[in-house]
Design a protein around this motif. Structure first.
Motif, PDB file in Angstrom:
ATOM      1  N   PRO A  94       0.799  -1.355   0.076  1.00  0.00           N
ATOM      2  CA  PRO A  94      -0.033   0.191  -0.062  1.00  0.00           C
ATOM      3  C   PRO A  94       0.734   1.226   0.048  1.00  0.00           C
ATOM      4  O   PRO A  94       0.442   2.308  -0.529  1.00  0.00           O
ATOM      5  CB  PRO A  94      -0.927   0.008   1.259  1.00  0.00           C
ATOM      6  CG  PRO A  94      -1.121  -1.490   1.545  1.00  0.00           C
ATOM      7  CD  PRO A  94       0.237  -2.202   0.918  1.00  0.00           C
ATOM      8  N   SER A  95       1.816   1.464   0.703  1.00  0.00           N
ATOM      9  CA  SER A  95       2.786   2.517   0.605  1.00  0.00           C
ATOM     10  C   SER A  95       3.423   2.571  -0.607  1.00  0.00           C
ATOM     11  O   SER A  95       3.500   3.888  -0.897  1.00  0.00           O
ATOM     12  CB  SER A  95       4.013   2.601   1.705  1.00  0.00           C
ATOM     13  OG  SER A  95       4.555   1.355   1.920  1.00  0.00           O
ATOM     14  N   GLU A  96       4.061   1.631  -1.104  1.00  0.00           N
ATOM     15  CA  GLU A  96       4.450   2.020  -2.284  1.00  0.00           C
ATOM     16  C   GLU A  96       3.538   2.562  -3.375  1.00  0.00           C
ATOM     17  O   GLU A  96       3.897   3.457  -4.428  1.00  0.00           O
ATOM     18  CB  GLU A  96       5.103   0.475  -3.048  1.00  0.00           C
ATOM     19  CG  GLU A  96       6.294  -0.093  -2.286  1.00  0.00           C
ATOM     20  CD  GLU A  96       6.744  -1.337  -2.748  1.00  0.00           C
ATOM     21  OE1 GLU A  96       7.867  -1.625  -2.551  1.00  0.00           O
ATOM     22  OE2 GLU A  96       5.798  -2.133  -3.009  1.00  0.00           O
ATOM     23  N   ALA A  97       2.267   1.874  -3.377  1.00  0.00           N
ATOM     24  CA  ALA A  97       1.383   2.192  -4.307  1.00  0.00           C
ATOM     25  C   ALA A  97       1.013   3.729  -4.188  1.00  0.00           C
ATOM     26  O   ALA A  97       0.527   4.549  -5.232  1.00  0.00           O
ATOM     27  CB  ALA A  97      -0.054   1.419  -4.016  1.00  0.00           C
ATOM     28  N   SER A 136      -7.155   2.711 -11.202  1.00  0.00           N
ATOM     29  CA  SER A 136      -5.888   2.129 -10.661  1.00  0.00           C
ATOM     30  C   SER A 136      -6.608   0.827 -10.101  1.00  0.00           C
ATOM     31  O   SER A 136      -7.366   0.843  -9.264  1.00  0.00           O
ATOM     32  CB  SER A 136      -5.274   3.017  -9.605  1.00  0.00           C
ATOM     33  OG  SER A 136      -6.366   3.049  -8.320  1.00  0.00           O
ATOM     34  N   GLU A 137      -6.172  -0.197 -10.550  1.00  0.00           N
ATOM     35  CA  GLU A 137      -6.740  -1.535 -10.414  1.00  0.00           C
ATOM     36  C   GLU A 137      -5.578  -2.489  -9.673  1.00  0.00           C
ATOM     37  O   GLU A 137      -4.667  -2.733 -10.146  1.00  0.00           O
ATOM     38  CB  GLU A 137      -7.030  -2.197 -11.628  1.00  0.00           C
ATOM     39  CG  GLU A 137      -7.445  -3.509 -11.671  1.00  0.00           C
ATOM     40  CD  GLU A 137      -7.750  -4.109 -13.024  1.00  0.00           C
ATOM     41  OE1 GLU A 137      -7.505  -5.553 -13.422  1.00  0.00           O
ATOM     42  OE2 GLU A 137      -8.529  -3.310 -13.860  1.00  0.00           O
ATOM     43  N   LEU A 193      -5.407   2.684   1.277  1.00  0.00           N
ATOM     44  CA  LEU A 193      -4.958   3.219  -0.125  1.00  0.00           C
ATOM     45  C   LEU A 193      -6.102   3.950  -0.726  1.00  0.00           C
ATOM     46  O   LEU A 193      -5.839   5.153  -1.428  1.00  0.00           O
ATOM     47  CB  LEU A 193      -4.386   2.011  -1.106  1.00  0.00           C
ATOM     48  CG  LEU A 193      -3.769   2.486  -2.450  1.00  0.00           C
ATOM     49  CD1 LEU A 193      -2.760   3.707  -2.372  1.00  0.00           C
ATOM     50  CD2 LEU A 193      -3.464   1.208  -3.400  1.00  0.00           C
ATOM     51  N   THR A 194      -7.055   3.341  -0.903  1.00  0.00           N
ATOM     52  CA  THR A 194      -8.440   3.774  -1.443  1.00  0.00           C
ATOM     53  C   THR A 194      -8.746   5.365  -0.875  1.00  0.00           C
ATOM     54  O   THR A 194      -9.203   6.201  -1.705  1.00  0.00           O
ATOM     55  CB  THR A 194      -9.500   2.985  -1.490  1.00  0.00           C
ATOM     56  OG1 THR A 194      -9.112   1.767  -2.119  1.00  0.00           O
ATOM     57  CG2 THR A 194     -10.947   3.395  -2.220  1.00  0.00           C
ATOM     58  N   ALA A 195      -8.588   5.300   0.437  1.00  0.00           N
ATOM     59  CA  ALA A 195      -8.913   6.690   0.754  1.00  0.00           C
ATOM     60  C   ALA A 195      -7.907   7.801   0.670  1.00  0.00           C
ATOM     61  O   ALA A 195      -8.082   8.974   0.948  1.00  0.00           O
ATOM     62  CB  ALA A 195      -9.054   6.463   2.555  1.00  0.00           C
ATOM     63  N   GLN A 196      -6.559   7.432   0.175  1.00  0.00           N
ATOM     64  CA  GLN A 196      -5.481   8.066  -0.058  1.00  0.00           C
ATOM     65  C   GLN A 196      -5.649   9.129  -1.539  1.00  0.00           C
ATOM     66  O   GLN A 196      -5.007  10.128  -1.836  1.00  0.00           O
ATOM     67  CB  GLN A 196      -4.359   7.603  -0.054  1.00  0.00           C
ATOM     68  CG  GLN A 196      -3.847   6.890   1.294  1.00  0.00           C
ATOM     69  CD  GLN A 196      -3.977   7.644   2.526  1.00  0.00           C
ATOM     70  OE1 GLN A 196      -3.258   8.880   2.403  1.00  0.00           O
ATOM     71  NE2 GLN A 196      -4.612   7.550   3.363  1.00  0.00           N
ATOM     72  N   THR A 197      -6.517   8.447  -2.394  1.00  0.00           N
ATOM     73  CA  THR A 197      -6.363   8.932  -3.862  1.00  0.00           C
ATOM     74  C   THR A 197      -7.592   9.148  -4.314  1.00  0.00           C
ATOM     75  O   THR A 197      -8.776   8.593  -3.744  1.00  0.00           O
ATOM     76  CB  THR A 197      -5.861   7.678  -4.672  1.00  0.00           C
ATOM     77  OG1 THR A 197      -5.692   8.067  -5.958  1.00  0.00           O
ATOM     78  CG2 THR A 197      -6.503   6.592  -4.588  1.00  0.00           C
TER      79      THR A 197
END
Length: 366
Positions: free
Chosen positions: A198-201, A216-217, A231-235
């Motif tokens: 998640p951090s890399e993504a 983004s899949e 991750l979904t909450a970050q973007t």
């Protein structure tokens, strides 16, 4: 209209170049052709592409489960008894590609029996879809050359870029090179095949914030529920669940849990029966979908476009319908053709396709 006999025929067709992505690479299409014969002499067909690095199925396991478990449960049923068939198939855990191919071959046989196209039976919304092309791992120059060739030859202007490599900068550089070469009017989105943490993504998406990526899949492992939710909450880029949403139950978990905002539907994984349930589930929840690809050949691609074009909700976005272009040959008497960035549904009853017996004899491996 009763099912009299089922065949599961393994075949192998080389790719022109290896297809590489974070979860593995494919050099040969080692698929299974499924044929459903009825007592009226009708034959329905579909294709099962095994992906052992994703679902655990192999060519040998698909043939075995159809021959030894599914066929004895299904032979004797009417083509209309699809709920009965699926109730029996679901007694066996897993085996999604085998179940999907059997389901779609039954639909093809039913369409041929009734002299109706499958896409009309499913919904009949339109007769074609825009095409998205997958760009796999290679050097920046090779990825750009592949995208430019496909754009110039087939009119495709939507590209799914495979990412998930380490270091992350490899994929950021590739996406930048593609955007610079293709210009602002081409749609780009990324698919990580579960390759990043998640951090890399999150770092990669921030680094590509100016590239106007549309989706983004599956950037992170499918079982990393909390990481994907974070991750979904970050973007602001829509997050597509693919391998993490293979059943209606998983779709519910991904969407309500905040791990995804869109769903990839793959007929090679859920057939027409379960794909339609997932589609209607997403439509009812106000969630967009994209028609995905399991590195299908032309038989599988014919199934995807027949389903995607049949429904308003699934026909809105470009479908991933071009992977067969990388195969050195295929099984159809008349190859599929992408023109002006679109793939049309084949006219005629069922799926509208016919298997070339000479090609099947040449490529079958049993």
């Amino acid at each position: 209209m009763k099912i009299a006999h089922i065949e599961a025929i393994p075949f192998a067709i080389p790719y022109r170049k290896p297809l590489r992505f974070a979860s593995g690479e494919v050099h040969t299409a080692e698929h299974v052709l499924v044929r459903v014969h009825t007592d009226d002499g009708v034959v329905g067909v579909a294709e099962a592409p095994p992906r052992p690095f994703t679902y655990g199925e192999t060519q040998q396991s698909i043939v075995a489960v159809i021959d030894r478990i599914f066929a004895p449960e299904v032979v004797g049923l009417s083509l209309l008894e699809r709920e009965v068939m699926h109730a029996r198939l679901e007694r066996t855990v897993g085996n999604p590609a085998a179940k999907a191919a059997l389901d779609m071959a039954v639909w093809d046989a039913l369409g041929r029996t009734l002299d109706l196209p499958v896409t009309q039976m499913l919904g009949g919304f339109t007769d074609r879809m825009r095409v998205s092309h997958m760009v796999g791992f290679a050097s920046d120059e090779a990825m750009v050359a592949d995208a430019e060739r496909v754009r110039d030859t087939y009119g495709i202007t939507v590209f799914k870029v495979k990412v998930g490599r380490r270091p992350v900068s490899l994929d950021v550089g590739a996406c930048r090179a593609l955007r610079a070469a293709l210009g602002p009017d081409v749609e780009l989105y990324v698919d990580g095949n579960r390759g990043w943490t998640p951090s890399e993504a999150a770092r990669a998406l921030r680094a590509m914030d100016d590239l106007d990526l549309t989706l983004s899949e599956e950037l992170c492992p499918a079982d990393d529920v909390l990481g994907r939710r974070w991750l979904t909450a970050q973007t602001t880029i829509p997050t597509v669940a693919d391998e993490s949403a293979t059943t209606p139950g998983e779709v519910t978990r991904e969407l309500l849990g905040g791990s995804a905002t869109m769903i990839s539907i793959k007929t090679a994984r859920t057939g027409f029966h379960t794909s339609q349930r997932i589609l209607h589930q997403c439509e009812g929840m106000g969630v967009e979908v994209v028609m995905g690809n399991q590195v299908d050949g032309q038989v599988g691609t014919a199934c995807t476009v027949a389903f995607g074009a049949a429904h308003r909700h699934s026909s809105r976005r470009a479908g991933e319908l071009s992977n067969f272009l990388d195969m050195s040959d295929d099984l159809l008497t008349e190859p599929l053709e992408i023109r002006g960035g679109e793939l049309a549904v084949r006219p005629g009853p069922g799926l509208g396709i016919e298997i070339d017996p000479d090609k099947l004899a040449h490529y079958r491996t049993d």
